[in-house]
Design a protein around this motif. Structure first.
Motif, PDB file in Angstrom:
ATOM      1  N   VAL A  25       0.812  -1.213   0.000  1.00 28.15           N
ATOM      2  CA  VAL A  25       0.000   0.000   0.000  1.00 28.15           C
ATOM      3  C   VAL A  25       0.847   1.264   0.000  1.00 28.15           C
ATOM      4  O   VAL A  25       0.465   2.278  -0.589  1.00 28.15           O
ATOM      5  CB  VAL A  25      -0.984  -0.019   1.204  1.00 28.15           C
ATOM      6  CG1 VAL A  25      -0.240   0.046   2.531  1.00 28.15           C
ATOM      7  CG2 VAL A  25      -1.993   1.122   1.103  1.00 28.15           C
ATOM      8  N   ASP A  26       2.009   1.231   0.632  1.00 28.76           N
ATOM      9  CA  ASP A  26       2.865   2.422   0.675  1.00 28.76           C
ATOM     10  C   ASP A  26       3.522   2.715  -0.669  1.00 28.76           C
ATOM     11  O   ASP A  26       4.081   3.796  -0.865  1.00 28.76           O
ATOM     12  CB  ASP A  26       3.938   2.262   1.752  1.00 28.76           C
ATOM     13  CG  ASP A  26       3.371   2.392   3.157  1.00 28.76           C
ATOM     14  OD1 ASP A  26       2.305   3.013   3.312  1.00 28.76           O
ATOM     15  OD2 ASP A  26       3.997   1.866   4.098  1.00 28.76           O
ATOM     16  N   ASN A  30      -2.406   7.119  -3.648  1.00 29.79           N
ATOM     17  CA  ASN A  30      -3.506   7.129  -2.698  1.00 29.79           C
ATOM     18  C   ASN A  30      -4.861   7.067  -3.417  1.00 29.79           C
ATOM     19  O   ASN A  30      -5.005   7.518  -4.553  1.00 29.79           O
ATOM     20  CB  ASN A  30      -3.442   8.397  -1.840  1.00 29.79           C
ATOM     21  CG  ASN A  30      -4.447   8.365  -0.697  1.00 29.79           C
ATOM     22  OD1 ASN A  30      -4.551   7.365  -0.001  1.00 29.79           O
ATOM     23  ND2 ASN A  30      -5.188   9.448  -0.520  1.00 29.79           N
ATOM     24  N   CYS A  34      -4.887   4.025  -7.129  1.00 29.86           N
ATOM     25  CA  CYS A  34      -3.837   3.033  -6.818  1.00 29.86           C
ATOM     26  C   CYS A  34      -3.666   2.009  -7.929  1.00 29.86           C
ATOM     27  O   CYS A  34      -2.596   1.423  -8.081  1.00 29.86           O
ATOM     28  CB  CYS A  34      -4.146   2.340  -5.501  1.00 29.86           C
ATOM     29  SG  CYS A  34      -5.665   1.348  -5.512  1.00 29.86           S
ATOM     30  N   ARG A  50      -5.524   3.553   1.173  1.00 32.56           N
ATOM     31  CA  ARG A  50      -5.646   4.559   2.230  1.00 32.56           C
ATOM     32  C   ARG A  50      -4.273   4.698   2.894  1.00 32.56           C
ATOM     33  O   ARG A  50      -3.989   4.077   3.908  1.00 32.56           O
ATOM     34  CB  ARG A  50      -6.718   4.117   3.226  1.00 32.56           C
ATOM     35  CG  ARG A  50      -8.120   4.135   2.613  1.00 32.56           C
ATOM     36  CD  ARG A  50      -9.179   3.644   3.550  1.00 32.56           C
ATOM     37  NE  ARG A  50     -10.517   3.822   2.968  1.00 32.56           N
ATOM     38  CZ  ARG A  50     -11.621   3.258   3.423  1.00 32.56           C
ATOM     39  NH1 ARG A  50     -11.554   2.461   4.483  1.00 32.56           N
ATOM     40  NH2 ARG A  50     -12.788   3.474   2.844  1.00 32.56           N
ATOM     41  N   ASN A  51      -3.437   5.490   2.246  1.00 35.70           N
ATOM     42  CA  ASN A  51      -2.057   5.623   2.712  1.00 35.70           C
ATOM     43  C   ASN A  51      -1.651   7.076   2.921  1.00 35.70           C
ATOM     44  O   ASN A  51      -0.480   7.428   2.815  1.00 35.70           O
ATOM     45  CB  ASN A  51      -1.094   4.936   1.732  1.00 35.70           C
ATOM     46  CG  ASN A  51      -1.215   5.491   0.327  1.00 35.70           C
ATOM     47  OD1 ASN A  51      -1.860   6.519   0.108  1.00 35.70           O
ATOM     48  ND2 ASN A  51      -0.613   4.809  -0.635  1.00 35.70           N
ATOM     49  N   ASN A  52      -2.658   7.916   3.210  1.00 39.62           N
ATOM     50  CA  ASN A  52      -2.360   9.331   3.392  1.00 39.62           C
ATOM     51  C   ASN A  52      -2.619   9.791   4.824  1.00 39.62           C
ATOM     52  O   ASN A  52      -2.420  10.957   5.150  1.00 39.62           O
ATOM     53  CB  ASN A  52      -3.195  10.176   2.416  1.00 39.62           C
ATOM     54  CG  ASN A  52      -2.616  11.555   2.203  1.00 39.62           C
ATOM     55  OD1 ASN A  52      -1.400  11.728   2.275  1.00 39.62           O
ATOM     56  ND2 ASN A  52      -3.468  12.538   1.957  1.00 39.62           N
ATOM     57  N   HIS A  58      -1.674   2.369   7.189  1.00 37.71           N
ATOM     58  CA  HIS A  58      -1.980   2.412   5.771  1.00 37.71           C
ATOM     59  C   HIS A  58      -2.469   1.031   5.342  1.00 37.71           C
ATOM     60  O   HIS A  58      -1.896   0.011   5.707  1.00 37.71           O
ATOM     61  CB  HIS A  58      -0.735   2.816   4.979  1.00 37.71           C
ATOM     62  CG  HIS A  58      -0.270   4.204   5.285  1.00 37.71           C
ATOM     63  ND1 HIS A  58       0.869   4.748   4.739  1.00 37.71           N
ATOM     64  CD2 HIS A  58      -0.804   5.177   6.081  1.00 37.71           C
ATOM     65  CE1 HIS A  58       1.026   5.985   5.177  1.00 37.71           C
ATOM     66  NE2 HIS A  58       0.027   6.262   5.999  1.00 37.71           N
ATOM     67  N   HIS A  59      -3.525   1.011   4.538  1.00 37.66           N
ATOM     68  CA  HIS A  59      -4.089  -0.266   4.124  1.00 37.66           C
ATOM     69  C   HIS A  59      -4.944  -0.073   2.876  1.00 37.66           C
ATOM     70  O   HIS A  59      -5.258   1.051   2.481  1.00 37.66           O
ATOM     71  CB  HIS A  59      -4.942  -0.882   5.236  1.00 37.66           C
ATOM     72  CG  HIS A  59      -6.161  -0.086   5.576  1.00 37.66           C
ATOM     73  ND1 HIS A  59      -6.096   1.074   6.319  1.00 37.66           N
ATOM     74  CD2 HIS A  59      -7.470  -0.266   5.261  1.00 37.66           C
ATOM     75  CE1 HIS A  59      -7.316   1.575   6.457  1.00 37.66           C
ATOM     76  NE2 HIS A  59      -8.165   0.793   5.821  1.00 37.66           N
TER      77      HIS A  59
END
Length: 256
Positions: A25-26, A30, A34, A50-52, A58-59
């Motif tokens: 995810v990183d 975002n 993605c 959801r990495n913001n 983050h996932h």
């Protein structure tokens, strides 16, 4: 949700629609940009990265709801990557229950062995794959199956189908590992932190190299079954012989 290994476990990897590879995810843009879908091909829902944020881990999230098999499918992929990179895998100690005493009769100690081939295979009645590995022996190649188990327990029919194509089945007990992590952290454990740790390649390396031996166990092994059957037959024959001799001795002595 009280069950830390339930279906709502945050997923850290998606499958890139461009390359087909797993993406952390990183390493993804975002949101919906993605370009990833659920790693389970039976689902393949588009994912949202959801990495913001700074408060939650983050996932990836499914756009259309949760997926029951994404965790097992993902973890199987991670395990296969680790096996392919290392070229070796840990086999747990092998034993069977000795008839009459119910004590374990050791056949072989746990050991790490080189893998000549590793691949994903489908399991009848199970919506996540297993990993088949081939080991070279003095008699040729032997095939074994490793099954990562987290949300869904390995069922009897699934075991029966796998027995037809291998010499043994090993469970990778991720459920037990998460339970142990939770216990060590105490009642204020961080569920999201557990999700990160269980989905790391480091954890898989520890499991598959024997550092977490108690979380690898034989579900079935052809050699153990063969030796157990031999021991049981010998035990029955010995008991019958003892009864026969006792009867002959009573007849020899005659009435009291």
């Amino acid at each position: 949700m009280s069950d830390v290994w339930g279906e709502s476990l945050p997923i850290l990897y998606g499958r890139s629609t461009a390359t087909g590879e797993l993406v952390h995810v990183d390493d993804a843009p975002n949101g919906k940009a993605c370009g990833c879908v659920c790693p389970d091909p039976g689902c393949e829902q588009p994912l949202i990265a959801r990495n913001n944020g700074k408060k939650r881990i983050h996932h990836f999230a499914h756009i259309g709801g949760t997926c029951a098999w994404s965790a097992e499918y993902l973890l199987t992929e991670l395990a296969l990557e680790v096996i392919s990179e290392r070229g070796r895998i840990w086999f747990p100690g092998l034993s069977y229950e000795a008839p009459g005493t119910h004590l374990p009769e050791m056949i072989a100690k746990g050991m790490e062995l080189p893998v000549s081939c590793a691949e994903k295979i489908e399991v009848k009645g199970r919506k996540a794959p297993a990993i088949a590995v081939e080991i070279r022996t003095s008699r040729g190649c032997a095939r074994y199956v490793f099954v990562p188990e987290l949300v869904h327990a390995l069922g009897g029919e699934q075991i029966a189908s796998l027995r037809e194509e291998c010499r043994g089945i090993v469970r990778i007990d991720l459920r037990g590992l998460m339970r142990e992590m939770k216990t060590l952290e105490g009642k204020h454990y961080d569920r999201e932190e557990l999700a990160v740790r269980i989905q790391s390649k480091k954890t898989m390396k520890d499991l598959l190299s024997g550092k977490c031996q108690r979380h690898l166990d034989w579900v079935w092994n052809a050699k153990a079954e063969e030796l157990s059957d031999q021991a049981r037959r010998a035990y029955i024959e010995r008991k019958e012989e003892e009864r026969r001799k006792a009867e002959e001795e009573r007849e020899r002595k005659g009435p009291p």
